[in-house]
Structure formats: C-alpha cells, structure tokens
Design an enzyme around this catalytic site. Structure first.
Site, PDB file in Angstrom:
ATOM      1  N   LYS A 289       0.844  -1.195   0.000  1.00 52.00           N
ATOM      2  CA  LYS A 289       0.000   0.000   0.000  1.00 52.00           C
ATOM      3  C   LYS A 289       0.876   1.241   0.000  1.00 52.00           C
ATOM      4  CE  LYS A 289      -4.241   1.656   2.235  1.00 52.00           C
ATOM      5  NZ  LYS A 289      -5.217   1.402   3.307  1.00 52.00           N
ATOM      6  N   GLU A 375     -19.038  -6.192  10.480  1.00 55.17           N
ATOM      7  CA  GLU A 375     -19.970  -5.463  11.337  1.00 55.17           C
ATOM      8  C   GLU A 375     -21.014  -6.366  11.985  1.00 55.17           C
ATOM      9  OE1 GLU A 375     -18.111  -2.605   8.530  1.00 55.17           O
ATOM     10  OE2 GLU A 375     -19.137  -4.521   8.259  1.00 55.17           O
ATOM     11  N   ARG A 403     -24.900  -2.646   7.852  1.00 50.36           N
ATOM     12  CA  ARG A 403     -24.527  -4.023   7.523  1.00 50.36           C
ATOM     13  C   ARG A 403     -24.785  -4.977   8.686  1.00 50.36           C
ATOM     14  NH1 ARG A 403     -20.439  -3.901   3.201  1.00 50.36           N
ATOM     15  NH2 ARG A 403     -19.247  -5.558   4.194  1.00 50.36           N
TER      16      ARG A 403
END
Length: 642
Positions: A289, A375, A403
């Site tokens: 990243k 979640e 969610r």
C-alpha cells in the site's frame, strides 16, 4: 500544467484497448507514468491515495490482459480505482475527483461502462462477479457483452463473512470467474484475524503456482520463474488441509502468491490463467500500500486517505480549526470513563482511527477489539460482551452499521442487552458521497422497541451523551454525531448523564417552534436570528432524543404555537415521523396545528462539500428560514429568496 508529470506513453491511452498494443516493457513504463499521474491528481483533490498506488501495476496488467468492458473488472470497495479511472477514458476529469459534479471517489455504474458494479462498502465484489458469471452462462445480456468476471478484493475485505459466503457458493456452482486477492498486509488499519496470519504463512513459504497442476507433475505449464518452486509447492500441499489450501477447499484453483509490482510475474500469470482456467480461480497477489510514493509508504496506514498535499514533501494542506472533531471528543470522553470503570470495553470493525478508538486501544489493549471488516460479528460480539456483564461500546460509521442491522434487532434489541452504539459520520459526509452518508440510522434504530436513540447538537452534548450511555444499563442505547469539527462551544470538564427522553429549551419565542434533532441546531439558530430581523421570534428547542421522545416538551410546543417544524439530518421515517405519530395519537392536528418536517430528501445525494450537500438537501439556515415563512404564509419579498 507545468508541475504535472511527463507521461508520453500514458498520453497515448484513451481506453484499455490501447494498452494491448504496447510491449511488456512499455507496459512497465505506463505503470510508472500512471503512478506519477495518480499522485499528482490526488495531491490536487485529496482522497484515497495509498490503496490506488498499491495496485498500479495490477491495474495495468488486468486491463492489458482482459478486455473490459466486455470482461467485468470489479473493484472491491473501489477506493483503489483511481488508476483504473485514468486508464478508462476519465483522465481528463480525474482532477474533479470527489467534487461536486465531478468523478466519484468509487466505481459507479452511471459514470462509465468500465465500472460494471458500483462499490464503496467492503466485500461485495466476489458475490457480484459470481452474478455476472452466472448471467453470462445463462444467456444474460449487457450493452458491452458478458465475458470474464474478475473480482479484485483486498486482504482486509476478505475478513468479512460475505466474501467467504460468495466463495463457498462460487465453488459449489463451479463457474469460471477470477478472484484477485490483493494482499498488502494493510487494509485501513493493520490487519487482524486468523486469515491475516494464514496469508502471511503462505507468503513466507515463497512463490508457488497452480497447486493442482503442480501435484500432477504439469510443471511445464507454469511460466518462469515459478517452475523451481513447484517441488516446494507439493511439499506445502502435504502440510495443509486435505484438498489443498483454504481457498482450494472452497473449490477454487489457487495461484500464488506472486509479486504484484513485478510485471514479469503479473502478465504471464494473468495470461495463463485467462487462457486455461475452467472454474473459479483465485490469484494471490502481494502488493504494498502506498507503493512508489515515500510519504505514503512511511505512513502508518499506507497513505490511506489524504487531504490535498504537496507532492514533494507529502505535507497535507488542512484548514486549521479551533474546535475538536466529534470523533476525538467521543474517543477522549470514552477514555475518561474507562479509567474509572474497568467494565467499559470498545469494539470496532477495522476503523480504530476513524472511530476515535486508537488511543483507547493503545491504553487498554485488552479491552479494545478490532474485529476486522465484520460489522455483523461486531454487533453480536458486543451483545455477548454485554450479556457477560461488561459495558461494550460498539463504534461504527452510520453507513457501516447498516450491515449489522439484523444483529441489532435479533441479538441486541429483542434481548434488551445494553450495547452502546457510537454512530460516527451521521448525516452527509461530503466527498465520499451517497455510499458513506449517514442517512438512515435514526429511522432504522428508532423503530425498535426499548432502544434509546440520541443525537448530539454539538461537541459538549456529545460528551454528555457518552456519559449517558455509560450509565444506561437497561437496554441498547445509541448516539449519533457527524464527521468533522464541532461548533466551538465551551466544553465541560466531564460529561454528565442526561435524563433519558428529555430535551432542552434553547430560546423562548412565539408563533412558531423549531424543534431540532442533531447538529442542524446551529443552522436553526442562524435562521432564528434572521427571522428576528423580520419580526418573527421563533421558539427553539433541542430534542436530544428520538426515542423515547420528550412527550411533555413536544406537546407543550405544539399547543403553545401556531406551527411546529422539526429539523434533522436523517431520512424520511426518522425523528419527524415519531413526532408526527405522537401528535396524531394525541389529537393535536385536530386543533389546527401546522406541522412541517425538514429531513433529507428521498434521493441519494452525490459527492460535494458538506455545505453543498446540505444545500441540495434543503437543510441550511436559509432553507429553514424559508420553511418558517412558507408555513406561516408570509411572502418573501427579498429578491434573493423570491
């Protein structure tokens, strides 16, 4: 323009088809230029930087090997899709990213045929890709045709149950599709969970390719430099579960891991996979990243999200503020209470920084739980903690709490467990647009029996609501607050628990009452001042609670005023609906009350500045003033508002 990078090869790319005319060596140069262009563009717009930089080579390779838009390349979350947008005919607009009337910061079907599936939440790509693959095989149609389906999913997104549900189903259906596992060992926060450890072990074993072919001795099918690793691959097979790797056990042919920044690996592997794959195939790609931009590589989060910045130094250009952010107020207030109460624990779903729990995790590592992008699990885990006698705070963005709604209903509300929901990013959030707007939480929470739902009007109120949640042990309680800085009010030294279901009067007036729920109170007060100049002196109240309502205050306002107007940063079906139900049940409308509500309109509002988004929603001070005048039947004579 003079400060922008020189990109002679990239300048020749109007669509991905142009990449297929380049040599492999030229594609390497295109990737270098694409990285420079991405950095330059995001320095001017701000946005998600690190994730896109990590997939530059992968993006070029995918578009050089596959034939989008017939082949469907689906970017999970899609905050890494800026390089993809540059290559797919949107380079001329890339410096409008995340701005009003500009490009979305995520993939968006209405924006380009090269965005076959919109995304901004995590872990949806494999399900969507499987849908495209089945549609192709059953004769489905699309304007660009239906070819291969390719899901690009990060290691963080693979921590979500939905990704494994999709892989399990894909393995069962045995349809040809490709899953690119972009393993950068860094989602938004450092990765957590057993899957992360599993991927790390795979990488440590060194490169090995298509294990099924290797086990059959078909080593000659593998491109260099992987033939030498085939023998080792067979040994690795013996040490893992029967049926191969975890992914093979789910029915996928597994290829990898390979270096996602090395075109000499990426291109032949993708070409081989596309030419030979028959069923579901997972290609495990290792990336970094923030790759290629030193400030992003040095950043703890890999340069995940950034404001506008100086390309040479990486220094971000953030506007100064004298007020603390709501997120930090929550985090600091929770720390204060946790120091006094060892039962307080915190749960978040891969967003410790975004939800203000970073310092909590540092100070109380055994009491802070980052469960990954999960979640549903976060909510039920918090329910279990509450049932076990702890005081859990489940800190999630409003849009991500959606969610876990079934778990809120089934595992928390029905059992009346005292889970505390800290709902960040409530209301309109600006550049992230509709996918991240906290529009619906009041509506979907306040209709649950036994729950307490609060909204902070300012940062001081938020501190009191944290204290209220700590003290509330009789069922679930939620408090919502927006992204960004507070309004600059004086802060109390310590939060004080509020009386459940009691609002507060802000100013007394007559004729019309303005009842605010949440941080639009600032605009309500501005509107009240403008109305004062017209000789109209409204009463202003802060509801604080959508559930339970302050019945006494609301009925008092309704009976003492000609008109009552509610204002909230939520969708239809929220606070105003509960107020209207109360007024109807009490027969107040029969007495001639003029009741109006100001809510978010029944549309999804695209990215813009928060100010522009609230203007679109009709919830700014001028809109509130206009609503009062219209309700009272007073003509607006000033030309500006006529």
């Amino acid at each position: 323009m003079s400060d922008r990078p020189k990109t002679p090869l990239l300048d020749l790319v109007d669509s991905p088809a142009d990449l297929r005319r380049f040599s492999d060596a030229q594609l390497v140069q295109v990737a270098h230029e694409l990285r420079a262009e991405t950095i330059s563009a995001v320095s001017e717009t701000g946005g998600h930087l690190g994730a896109g930089l990590g997939v530059v080579e992968l993006t070029v390779a995918l578009h050089a090997v596959f034939e989008a838009p017939k082949d469907k390349i689906i970017w999970d979350v899609s905050h890494q899709a800026y390089p993809h947008k540059i290559l797919t005919g949107r380079r001329d607009r890339i410096r409008t990213l995340r701005q009003k009337n500009g490009l979305s910061g995520f993939t968006k079907r209405s924006e380009s045929p090269y965005d076959p599936f919109g995304a901004a939440h995590s872990s949806t790509s494999i399900s969507a890709a499987l849908g495209f693959a089945v549609a192709r095989d059953l004769g489905g149609t699309a304007p660009e045709g239906l070819g291969d389906a390719v899901a690009v999913i990060g290691d963080g997104a693979m921590s979500a149950g939905m990704a494994f549900e999709a892989m399990n189903n894909a393995g069962h259906l045995d349809r040809r599709l490709f899953v690119i596992l972009n393993d950068n060992e860094m989602s938004i926060a450092p990765p957590v969970g057993a899957l992360s450890s599993y991927l790390s072990r795979l990488y440590a074993e060194g490169p090995f390719q298509d294990l099924k072919d290797a086990a059959k001795g078909a080593v000659s099918l593998l491109p260099e430099p992987f033939r030498a690793g085939a023998k080792r691959a067979k040994e690795v097979l013996k040490s893992v579960a029967v049926g191969g790797t975890l992914f093979e056990a789910l029915g996928f042919s597994y290829i990898g891991p390979i270096d996602g920044h090395d075109m000499d690996q990426l291109l032949p592997v993708l070409r081989m996979a596309r030419a030979r794959a028959k069923g579901p195939t997972l290609i495990h790609v290792i990336t970094k990243k923030g790759k290629g931009y030193a400030p992003a590589e040095r950043a703890r989060d890999g340069g995940h999200a950034t404001a506008k910045f100086n390309v040479l130094t990486g220094e971000q250009k953030k506007a100064p503020s004298n007020a603390p952010s709501y997120t930090n107020v929550f985090g600091e207030a929770l720390l204060d209470h946790a120091a006094e109460d060892s039962r307080i624990v915190a749960v978040t779903a891969a967003m410790p920084d975004g939800t203000g729990l970073k310092r909590f995790a540092e100070r109380y590592p055994s009491r802070c739980f980052d469960v990954g992008i999960a979640e549903q699990h976060a909510v039920t885990f918090a329910a279990g903690l509450a049932a076990g006698g702890l005081r859990p705070f489940c800190a999630l963005y409003s849009t991500f709490l959606q969610r876990g709604y079934d778990q809120v209903v089934h595992d928390v509300a029905i059992q009346r467990l005292p889970v505390r929901f800290a709902i960040d990013r409530a209301g309109l959030v600006g550049a992230d647009g509709a996918t991240h707007a906290g529009s619906f939480d009041t509506a979907f929470l306040a209709n649950l029996p036994g729950i307490v739902v609060m909204a902070a009007a300012d940062e001081a109120e938020l501190k009191h609501m944290v204290a209220t949640a700590v003290a509330h042990d009789h069922g679930p309680i939620a408090f919502r607050y927006p992204r960004g800085e507070g309004v600059g009010v004086e802060m109390p030294a310590k939060g004080v628990p509020l009386e459940i279901g009691k609002g507060r009067m802000i100013r007394e007036g007559k004729g019309v009452a303005l009842l605010s729920f949440g941080t639009r109170l600032k605009e309500v007060l501005e509107a009240a001042e403008a109305l004062d100049a017209r000789g109209i002196h409204p009463t202003v109240a802060d509801a604080r609670f959508a559930k339970p309502l302050d019945r006494d205050m609301i009925l008092d306002l309704a009976t003492r005023h000609e008109a009552l107007i509610t204002i909230e940063e939520g969708a239809i079906g929220g606070f105003a609906s509960h107020v209207a139900q109360l007024l109807a049940d009490e027969g107040i409308f029969d007495r001639g009350l003029k009741f109006r509500s100001m809510v978010l309109p029944d549309i999804f509002i695209d990215q813009a500045s928060p100010e522009d988004m609230y203007a679109t929603a009709g919830l700014n001070a001028a809109d509130i003033e206009a609503k009062v005048l219209d309700t009272l039947g007073i003509a607006r004579i000033d030309a500006q508002r006529a």
